[in-house]
Design an enzyme around this catalytic site. Structure first.
Site, mmCIF file in Angstrom:
data_model
loop_
_atom_site.group_PDB
_atom_site.id
_atom_site.type_symbol
_atom_site.label_atom_id
_atom_site.label_comp_id
_atom_site.label_asym_id
_atom_site.label_seq_id
_atom_site.Cartn_x
_atom_site.Cartn_y
_atom_site.Cartn_z
ATOM 1 N N HIS A 12 12.586 3.143 -0.909
ATOM 2 C CA HIS A 12 11.573 2.601 0.020
ATOM 3 C C HIS A 12 10.342 2.138 -0.752
ATOM 4 O O HIS A 12 9.330 1.792 -0.168
ATOM 5 C CB HIS A 12 11.190 3.636 1.068
ATOM 6 N N HIS A 54 2.019 -1.455 5.769
ATOM 7 C CA HIS A 54 2.747 -0.199 5.607
ATOM 8 C C HIS A 54 2.000 0.829 6.430
ATOM 9 O O HIS A 54 0.847 1.149 6.127
ATOM 10 C CB HIS A 54 2.763 0.186 4.109
ATOM 11 N N VAL A 109 -2.633 -2.687 4.147
ATOM 12 C CA VAL A 109 -2.475 -4.009 4.763
ATOM 13 C C VAL A 109 -2.886 -5.009 3.692
ATOM 14 O O VAL A 109 -3.956 -4.865 3.084
ATOM 15 C CB VAL A 109 -3.369 -4.184 6.012
#
Length: 465
Positions: free
Chosen positions: A386, A247, A220
């Site tokens: 990603h 995430h 975070v």
DNA sequence: ATGTCC
């Protein structure tokens, strides 16, 4: 006759059990006929020679049908896949080649951040017809990114730094098995968790872990979002904004769903596909396949809820409001149309990048993340990377880097790391800029997010608070 | 990435 003798006679391994049952029935019906007899051998041989003639036979019918079904099982596929980027290790390619043998596989692609995983590599994209592979979704089902743009002036990242730090420290929980006390609330708890036994059993864990971040590469962070030009869909003018980026995924419940259904898939995998191992699939026509699909989609909602709670807690502690946002799964499977037919597209560490679709691709704790818009490239099955992708194992990282030294370096570069481990320092990742360069045909960059205040799972603590 | 599951 025992298993070995039957197989020597030509009974396929997956049909031996039914052959033994048939022989037992035959022995019961005919007292003078023993299982070891020459006659047993002759009878099995006769069924093997012309199984269709025995379909209606009360003793041999079931075995005969299984013989035909076994012979009709689809052969291995051998499809091609395209690769983006040139920094991908051989092991990831070897896994991708294995995935291309899966009988139901019809399309595949490897993203520029690819590296070794279980079954399908991280950064692997695989399209299958009417089948889903739990390990092609991954352990952390619906692992996902969420960006919230805040209504606070970007300068407050410096002028109110303590408020930002306290908001992250107070509003987030990191560590394996970590929970919130008191438990958080979200509508996802009103969904039907009885769709499978495992989701029913894990509902309370899900509630206790709701709004937590877990460990590994999850984070975070607050940072500075920069848009070079106005973006209507995002609803933001060109400029610089304070933003929150997280995430996280589906925590313990998602892992339990993955292991439960991959175990079922591997147990049901016909022996002739045994070397595909963790690439075992479930037909969407099977009960197990439908259960996994329902559980996976519930985990998708749960992971989204985790992020929603994280952002709710952190922004509320900060006293900020959200003016724009982007979020996306990057470990998931979707039913999509490609090349004119519906297929199940697994993206395991890959960002959906259909034409016009927004997504977030993070770099590392000190490198930028990018808000991207998909270009809908068919050969990537509308996918992109990603992240930057690891270039060093966690083990090697612990031997190579001292976290405190790295943390001091990062502080000088304007990135304050509140907690993390040596296994997640920038040096364990490929250069995100090179990775973005390698996928210019897959996504366009809409905005850049530069991390300023970062929290990850701390070293040596499995359940820190 | 998770959690200690006959």
């Amino acid at each position: 006759m025992n298993r070995k003798q039957l197989q020597k006679l030509g009974v396929p391994p997956d049909c031996v059990k039914l052959a033994v049952q048939a022989l037992t029935r035959a022995a019961q019906q005919d007292q003078g006929f023993g299982l070891k007899g020459k006659r047993a051998k002759e009878l099995v041989g006769a069924v093997l020679g012309e199984p269709r003639a025995y379909f209606e036979d009360s003793v041999w019918g079931e075995f005969a049908k299984e013989l035909v079904a076994d012979a009709e099982q689809p052969a291995l596929s051998n499809i091609d896949y395209r690769t983006w980027g040139d920094e991908i290790d051989d092991a990831a390619h070897a896994q991708m080649r294995q995935a291309c043998l899966v009988p139901t596989a019809v399309g595949a692609a490897l993203m520029p951040d690819a590296h070794l995983g279980y079954g399908l590599p991280i950064g692997g994209v695989l399209a299958c017809e009417n089948a889903v592979i739990p390990y092609a979704v991954g352990v952390d089902i619906a692992c996902r990114m969420k960006l919230s743009v805040l209504d606070l002036p970007v300068e407050t990242l410096d002028s109110r730094r303590n408020a930002y730090k306290e908001a992250i420290m107070g509003g987030t929980r990191f560590g394996v098995g970590v929970e919130h006390h008191p438990k958080q609330q979200h509508d996802v708890l009103d969904r039907d968790w009885d769709v499978t036994r495992i989701t029913r059993e894990k509902k309370d864990t899900a509630w206790r872990q709701l709004g937590t971040s877990g460990s590994g590469n999850h984070f975070v962070e607050f940072g500075e979002l920069t848009l070079e030009a106005r973006d209507d869909e995002l609803g933001l003018d060109a400029g610089r904004y304070a933003a929150l980026l997280s995430h996280s995924g589906s925590r313990g419940p998602g892992a339990a769903v993955c292991s439960t259904y991959s175990a079922i898939a591997q147990r049901n995998l016909p022996r002739r596909y045994a070397n595909l191992g963790r690439l075992a699939w479930l037909s969407l026509d099977s009960e197990e396949g439908q259960e996994y699909w329902a559980a996976m989609n519930l985990m998708g909602e749960y992971a989204a809820a985790n992020h929603a709670v994280i952002h709710r807690l952190v922004t509320s502690l900060l006293g900020a409001h959200v003016v724009a946002g982007v979020e996306n799964h990057h470990n998931f499977a979707w039913k999509e149309f490609h090349h004119g037919k519906e297929v199940v597209v697994h993206r395991k560490g890959a960002t959906p990048a259909a034409a016009g679709e927004l997504g977030v691709i993070p770099g590392s704790m000190a490198d930028p993340a990018f808000v991207v818009r998909g270009r809908g490239e068919p050969s990537s099955l509308c996918s992109a990377s990603h992240g930057a992708g690891r270039c060093m194992s966690r083990r090697q990282a612990k031997d190579t880097f001292r976290f405190n030294a790295v943390r001091n370096d990062l502080a000088k570069r304007g990135v304050e790391v509140l907690a993390a481990g040596a296994d997640e320092v920038p040096g364990v990742y490929k250069d995100i800029r090179r990775v973005m360069d390698a996928q210019q045909d897959l996504v366009e960059v809409v905005a850049r997010f530069d991390p300023r205040i970062v929290r990850m799972c701390g070293d040596g603590s499995k359940a820190e608070d």
